[in-house]
Design an enzyme around this catalytic site. Structure first.
Site, PDB file in Angstrom:
ATOM      1  NE  ARG A   1      -6.214   5.245  16.861  1.00  0.00           N
ATOM      2  CZ  ARG A   1      -6.898   5.176  18.005  1.00  0.00           C
ATOM      3  NH1 ARG A   1      -7.396   6.276  18.544  1.00  0.00           N
ATOM      4  NH2 ARG A   1      -7.076   4.021  18.606  1.00  0.00           N
TER       5      ARG A   1
ATOM      6  CB  SER B   1       4.170   2.338  13.443  1.00  0.00           C
ATOM      7  OG  SER B   1       2.873   2.457  13.972  1.00  0.00           O
TER       8      SER B   1
ATOM      9  CE1 TYR C   1      -3.173   2.975   0.724  1.00  0.00           C
ATOM     10  CE2 TYR C   1      -2.623   2.786   3.062  1.00  0.00           C
ATOM     11  CZ  TYR C   1      -3.273   3.442   2.025  1.00  0.00           C
ATOM     12  OH  TYR C   1      -4.020   4.557   2.309  1.00  0.00           O
TER      13      TYR C   1
ATOM     14  CG  ASN D   1      -6.011  -0.850   9.665  1.00  0.00           C
ATOM     15  OD1 ASN D   1      -5.332  -1.582   8.959  1.00  0.00           O
ATOM     16  ND2 ASN D   1      -5.690  -0.581  10.905  1.00  0.00           N
TER      17      ASN D   1
ATOM     18  CE  LYS E   1       6.615  -1.452  11.468  1.00  0.00           C
ATOM     19  NZ  LYS E   1       7.331  -1.582  10.216  1.00  0.00           N
TER      20      LYS E   1
ATOM     21  CE1 TYR F   1       3.647  -3.524  12.187  1.00  0.00           C
ATOM     22  CE2 TYR F   1       2.449  -2.053  13.663  1.00  0.00           C
ATOM     23  CZ  TYR F   1       3.142  -2.270  12.486  1.00  0.00           C
ATOM     24  OH  TYR F   1       3.351  -1.220  11.618  1.00  0.00           O
TER      25      TYR F   1
ATOM     26  CG  PHE G   1       0.678   9.853  13.559  1.00  0.00           C
ATOM     27  CD1 PHE G   1       2.046  10.090  13.403  1.00  0.00           C
ATOM     28  CD2 PHE G   1       0.151   9.932  14.826  1.00  0.00           C
ATOM     29  CE1 PHE G   1       2.863  10.406  14.498  1.00  0.00           C
ATOM     30  CE2 PHE G   1       0.944  10.265  15.928  1.00  0.00           C
ATOM     31  CZ  PHE G   1       2.302  10.497  15.757  1.00  0.00           C
TER      32      PHE G   1
ATOM     33  CE  LYS H   1      -1.088  -3.379   6.126  1.00  0.00           C
ATOM     34  NZ  LYS H   1      -1.611  -2.241   5.416  1.00  0.00           N
TER      35      LYS H   1
ATOM     36  CG  PHE I   1       7.648   0.902   2.342  1.00  0.00           C
ATOM     37  CD1 PHE I   1       6.969   1.865   3.072  1.00  0.00           C
ATOM     38  CD2 PHE I   1       8.340   1.307   1.206  1.00  0.00           C
ATOM     39  CE1 PHE I   1       6.969   3.190   2.685  1.00  0.00           C
ATOM     40  CE2 PHE I   1       8.347   2.635   0.807  1.00  0.00           C
ATOM     41  CZ  PHE I   1       7.663   3.578   1.546  1.00  0.00           C
TER      42      PHE I   1
ATOM     43  CB  SER J   1       3.709 -12.275   2.023  1.00  0.00           C
ATOM     44  OG  SER J   1       4.130 -11.051   2.579  1.00  0.00           O
ATOM     45  CG  ASN J   2      -0.722  -7.908   3.143  1.00  0.00           C
ATOM     46  OD1 ASN J   2      -1.757  -8.573   3.019  1.00  0.00           O
ATOM     47  ND2 ASN J   2      -0.721  -6.710   3.703  1.00  0.00           N
TER      48      ASN J   2
HETATM   49  P1  NAD Z   1       1.555  -3.640   3.103  1.00  0.00           P
HETATM   50  O1  NAD Z   1       1.316  -4.973   3.726  1.00  0.00           O
HETATM   51  O2  NAD Z   1       0.597  -3.163   2.071  1.00  0.00           O
HETATM   52  O3  NAD Z   1       3.023  -3.606   2.451  1.00  0.00           O
HETATM   53  C1  NAD Z   1       4.104  -4.336   2.983  1.00  0.00           C
HETATM   54  C2  NAD Z   1       4.720  -5.103   1.849  1.00  0.00           C
HETATM   55  O4  NAD Z   1       5.825  -5.860   2.346  1.00  0.00           O
HETATM   56  C3  NAD Z   1       3.765  -6.109   1.190  1.00  0.00           C
HETATM   57  O5  NAD Z   1       3.765  -5.872  -0.204  1.00  0.00           O
HETATM   58  C4  NAD Z   1       4.352  -7.471   1.530  1.00  0.00           C
HETATM   59  O6  NAD Z   1       4.138  -8.404   0.505  1.00  0.00           O
HETATM   60  C5  NAD Z   1       5.819  -7.143   1.718  1.00  0.00           C
HETATM   61  N1  NAD Z   1       6.553  -8.054   2.621  1.00  0.00           N
HETATM   62  C6  NAD Z   1       6.199  -8.437   3.876  1.00  0.00           C
HETATM   63  N2  NAD Z   1       7.141  -9.268   4.367  1.00  0.00           N
HETATM   64  C7  NAD Z   1       8.099  -9.410   3.413  1.00  0.00           C
HETATM   65  C8  NAD Z   1       9.316 -10.147   3.330  1.00  0.00           C
HETATM   66  N3  NAD Z   1       9.726 -10.935   4.313  1.00  0.00           N
HETATM   67  N4  NAD Z   1      10.041 -10.046   2.196  1.00  0.00           N
HETATM   68  C9  NAD Z   1       9.632  -9.258   1.165  1.00  0.00           C
HETATM   69  N5  NAD Z   1       8.489  -8.550   1.189  1.00  0.00           N
HETATM   70  C10 NAD Z   1       7.742  -8.622   2.298  1.00  0.00           C
HETATM   71  O7  NAD Z   1       1.699  -2.583   4.272  1.00  0.00           O
HETATM   72  P2  NAD Z   1       1.748  -0.996   4.231  1.00  0.00           P
HETATM   73  O8  NAD Z   1       0.505  -0.494   4.848  1.00  0.00           O
HETATM   74  O9  NAD Z   1       2.134  -0.534   2.888  1.00  0.00           O
HETATM   75  O10 NAD Z   1       2.914  -0.743   5.267  1.00  0.00           O
HETATM   76  C11 NAD Z   1       4.252  -0.548   4.854  1.00  0.00           C
HETATM   77  C12 NAD Z   1       5.122  -0.387   6.085  1.00  0.00           C
HETATM   78  O11 NAD Z   1       4.654   0.714   6.848  1.00  0.00           O
HETATM   79  C13 NAD Z   1       5.100  -1.596   7.020  1.00  0.00           C
HETATM   80  O12 NAD Z   1       6.398  -1.780   7.540  1.00  0.00           O
HETATM   81  C14 NAD Z   1       4.147  -1.172   8.114  1.00  0.00           C
HETATM   82  O13 NAD Z   1       4.425  -1.813   9.337  1.00  0.00           O
HETATM   83  C15 NAD Z   1       4.430   0.309   8.195  1.00  0.00           C
HETATM   84  N6  NAD Z   1       3.298   1.069   8.738  1.00  0.00           N
HETATM   85  C16 NAD Z   1       2.061   0.929   8.172  1.00  0.00           C
HETATM   86  C17 NAD Z   1       0.981   1.622   8.705  1.00  0.00           C
HETATM   87  C18 NAD Z   1      -0.410   1.448   8.138  1.00  0.00           C
HETATM   88  O14 NAD Z   1      -1.375   1.743   8.838  1.00  0.00           O
HETATM   89  N7  NAD Z   1      -0.571   0.986   6.902  1.00  0.00           N
HETATM   90  C19 NAD Z   1       1.171   2.489   9.781  1.00  0.00           C
HETATM   91  C20 NAD Z   1       2.439   2.625  10.312  1.00  0.00           C
HETATM   92  C21 NAD Z   1       3.502   1.907   9.780  1.00  0.00           C
HETATM   93  C1  WQD Z   2      -8.748   3.634  14.032  1.00  0.00           C
HETATM   94  C2  WQD Z   2      -9.924   3.930  14.958  1.00  0.00           C
HETATM   95  C3  WQD Z   2     -10.614   2.040  16.283  1.00  0.00           C
HETATM   96  C4  WQD Z   2     -11.938  -0.404  12.919  1.00  0.00           C
HETATM   97  C5  WQD Z   2      -3.524   0.706  13.481  1.00  0.00           C
HETATM   98  C6  WQD Z   2      -2.326   0.082  14.149  1.00  0.00           C
HETATM   99  C7  WQD Z   2      -1.177   1.037  14.131  1.00  0.00           C
HETATM  100  C8  WQD Z   2      -0.905   1.539  12.717  1.00  0.00           C
HETATM  101  C9  WQD Z   2      -2.137   2.058  12.051  1.00  0.00           C
HETATM  102  C10 WQD Z   2       0.780   0.193  11.714  1.00  0.00           C
HETATM  103  C11 WQD Z   2      -9.783   3.320  16.355  1.00  0.00           C
HETATM  104  C12 WQD Z   2     -11.696   2.448  15.316  1.00  0.00           C
HETATM  105  C13 WQD Z   2     -11.444   0.608  13.707  1.00  0.00           C
HETATM  106  C14 WQD Z   2     -13.336  -0.698  12.979  1.00  0.00           C
HETATM  107  C15 WQD Z   2     -13.609   1.067  14.587  1.00  0.00           C
HETATM  108  N1  WQD Z   2      -0.424   0.499  11.871  1.00  0.00           N
HETATM  109  N2  WQD Z   2     -12.254   1.335  14.519  1.00  0.00           N
HETATM  110  N3  WQD Z   2     -14.106   0.056  13.822  1.00  0.00           N
HETATM  111  O1  WQD Z   2      -5.785   1.041  15.591  1.00  0.00           O
HETATM  112  O2  WQD Z   2      -5.352   3.518  15.224  1.00  0.00           O
HETATM  113  O3  WQD Z   2      -3.864   1.877  14.195  1.00  0.00           O
HETATM  114  O4  WQD Z   2      -3.175   1.074  12.129  1.00  0.00           O
HETATM  115  O5  WQD Z   2       1.734   0.613  12.279  1.00  0.00           O
HETATM  116  O6  WQD Z   2      -0.084   0.363  14.656  1.00  0.00           O
HETATM  117  O7  WQD Z   2      -2.675  -0.236  15.475  1.00  0.00           O
HETATM  118  O8  WQD Z   2      -6.125   2.115  13.299  1.00  0.00           O
HETATM  119  O9  WQD Z   2      -7.865   2.018  11.579  1.00  0.00           O
HETATM  120  O10 WQD Z   2      -7.604   0.060  13.163  1.00  0.00           O
HETATM  121  O11 WQD Z   2      -8.514   2.221  14.025  1.00  0.00           O
HETATM  122  O12 WQD Z   2     -14.353   1.710  15.320  1.00  0.00           O
HETATM  123  O13 WQD Z   2     -13.843  -1.604  12.313  1.00  0.00           O
HETATM  124  O14 WQD Z   2     -11.099   3.334  14.387  1.00  0.00           O
HETATM  125  O15 WQD Z   2     -11.175   1.662  17.510  1.00  0.00           O
HETATM  126  O16 WQD Z   2     -10.360   4.227  17.254  1.00  0.00           O
HETATM  127  P1  WQD Z   2      -5.334   2.127  14.718  1.00  0.00           P
HETATM  128  P2  WQD Z   2      -7.536   1.520  12.940  1.00  0.00           P
END
Ligand code: NAD
Ligand code: WQD
Length: 338
Positions: free
Chosen positions: A230, A124, A11, A198, A152, A148, A177, A84, A80, A34-35
């Site tokens: 959030r 994160s 993503y 999410n 991080k 998770y 965020f 997650k 990335f 994988s995702n």
């Molecule tokens: P995502 O799952 O869409 O992307 C992660 C990618 O990494 C995927 O394409 C997956 O196939 C690949 N991957 C996972 N493990 C792997 C491995 N061992 N080798 C090669 N590829 C691998 O997730 P995203 O939302 O794009 O998140 C990207 C990064 O940002 C992650 O590290 C996540 O923890 C971090 N992050 C995401 C959020 C969020 O809410 N989306 C918030 C904070 C931090």
């Molecule tokens: C947002 C708000 C829920 C789903 C997560 C990870 C965090 C980061 C971002 C990677 C909260 C509420 C949610 C639903 C709801 N990822 N909610 N109904 O929990 O803030 O953060 O993603 O690093 O580490 O924890 O995001 O989108 O799940 O929730 O009411 O079906 O929406 O309670 O208040 P969150 P979220």
């Protein structure tokens, strides 16, 4: 510059690839899919009119990663790749530690061996745990409440130790965020497998009719409407932050840490209302008990990134909802089926 993007099919990675290619960088994506879906790579190429190198490889395959890094002569890596999902990390902690930590260690060894010492890491806001006050600055105490989050935090510590051992590294820790939204073209977006965890992808699937109603996890928090708050940030703003931070770390060695958020919080109910404006329909919802582990409110102080990178989020809540809906409408089943 030539940038290796691990997790570039995912993503946030795919949106960042668009911004990198648009600014003239060469991009090499390493992803085990994988995702994610390979189709996201095709879509990024379609949006930008530029091509990328793609390696379907797992960071757990140390030899493969060493070969890619030694052959491609990259200037920097944006990392990335990782698992997650908070809930899944609680039921599969070993999988999370192995994938995220071992994968990162393999990547760092391969980078060191290839002489690539510039790294941008996706951290994160989860590393702030349950903050005592708001907004959150980068100096707040760190903690993690689930495996998770611990991956991080541990990777941040590994990178700090690495930098202490060899100050020639250029490292950026980016604490995201809540990324939401999609590219304005509607060609790439978030494509969670199965039922989304999410909020915004869940709302979006209710809007398109794939799910019945949103479950709002608690309306008894100490917030104006009782629902969680959030700092939702448009994924394109987040992606642009990566290009700014690259310029910053290219200029000098060091380890820098930035919050990437808007500095403003919206509640769950405000997000549902925003989505209703975007899709022009009513989003059914019900109030259910709080989700264990959730905090009441969380938003960033993004002023360090503004001051030092000249970056700030410019897209509004309505932009986030409109672009999510545009992606959802054009791709009701994500990348899998059109
Ligand atoms: P995502 O799952 O869409 O992307 C992660 C990618 O990494 C995927 O394409 C997956 O196939 C690949 N991957 C996972 N493990 C792997 C491995 N061992 N080798 C090669 N590829 C691998 O997730 P995203 O939302 O794009 O998140 C990207 C990064 O940002 C992650 O590290 C996540 O923890 C971090 N992050 C995401 C959020 C969020 O809410 N989306 C918030 C904070 C931090
Ligand atoms: C947002 C708000 C829920 C789903 C997560 C990870 C965090 C980061 C971002 C990677 C909260 C509420 C949610 C639903 C709801 N990822 N909610 N109904 O929990 O803030 O953060 O993603 O690093 O580490 O924890 O995001 O989108 O799940 O929730 O009411 O079906 O929406 O309670 O208040 P969150 P979220």
């Amino acid at each position: 510059m030539k940038i290796v993007v691990t997790g570039g099919a995912g993503y946030i990675g795919s949106h960042t690839c668009v911004e990198l290619l648009t600014r003239g960088h060469e991009v090499v994506v390493v992803d085990n899919l994988s995702n994610s879906a390979k189709e996201s790579i095709n879509r990024v190429e379609k949006i930008t009119g530029k091509s990328m190198d793609f390696f379907k490889a797992d960071l757990l395959d140390k030899n493969a990663i060493c070969q890619i890094l030694s052959r491609c002569r990259a200037d920097a890596v944006i990392h990335f790749a990782g698992l997650k999902a908070v809930g899944e990390s609680m039921t599969m902690p070993l999988t999370y530690f192995h994938n995220n930590i071992t994968g990162t260690l393999n990547l760092l060894s391969a980078m060191a061996r290839a002489g690539v010492k510039k790294m941008v890491f996706s951290s994160s806001a989860t590393v702030y745990g349950d903050p005592a006050t708001l907004p959150i600055t980068e100096n707040f105490p760190l903690s993690a409440t689930n495996p998770y989050g611990r991956t991080k935090l541990m990777i941040e510590q590994i990178l700090q130790d690495l930098f202490r051992s060899d100050p020639q590294w250029h490292i950026a820790l980016l604490r995201y965020f809540n990324p939401v939204g999609a590219h304005a073209s509607g060609l790439i977006g978030e494509d969670p497998r199965g039922t989304p965890n999410n909020l915004v992808p869940y709302i979006s699937r209710v809007a398109i009719g794939l799910l019945d109603r949103v479950q709002v996890f608690g309306n008894d928090y100490d917030t104006p409407d009782g629902t969680g708050i959030r700092d939702f940030i448009h994924v394109t703003d987040l992606a642009c932050g990566h290009t700014r931070v690259l310029s910053k770390i290219f200029s000098s060695p060091g380890l820098v840490i930035y919050n990437l958020g808007t500095g403003r919080g919206f509640s769950v109910l405000e997000m549902i209302q925003g989505f209703e404006r975007a899709c022009g329909c009513t989003i059914p919802y019900e109030i259910v008990p709080r989700r264990p582990g959730d905090i009441a409110a969380c938003w960033a102080d993004p002023s360090r990134a503004k001051k030092e990178l000249g970056w700030e989020a410019v897209r509004t809540l309505d932009d986030m909802c409109r672009d999510t809906w545009n992606w959802q409408k054009k791709n009701p089943h994500g990348y899998a089926r059109l």
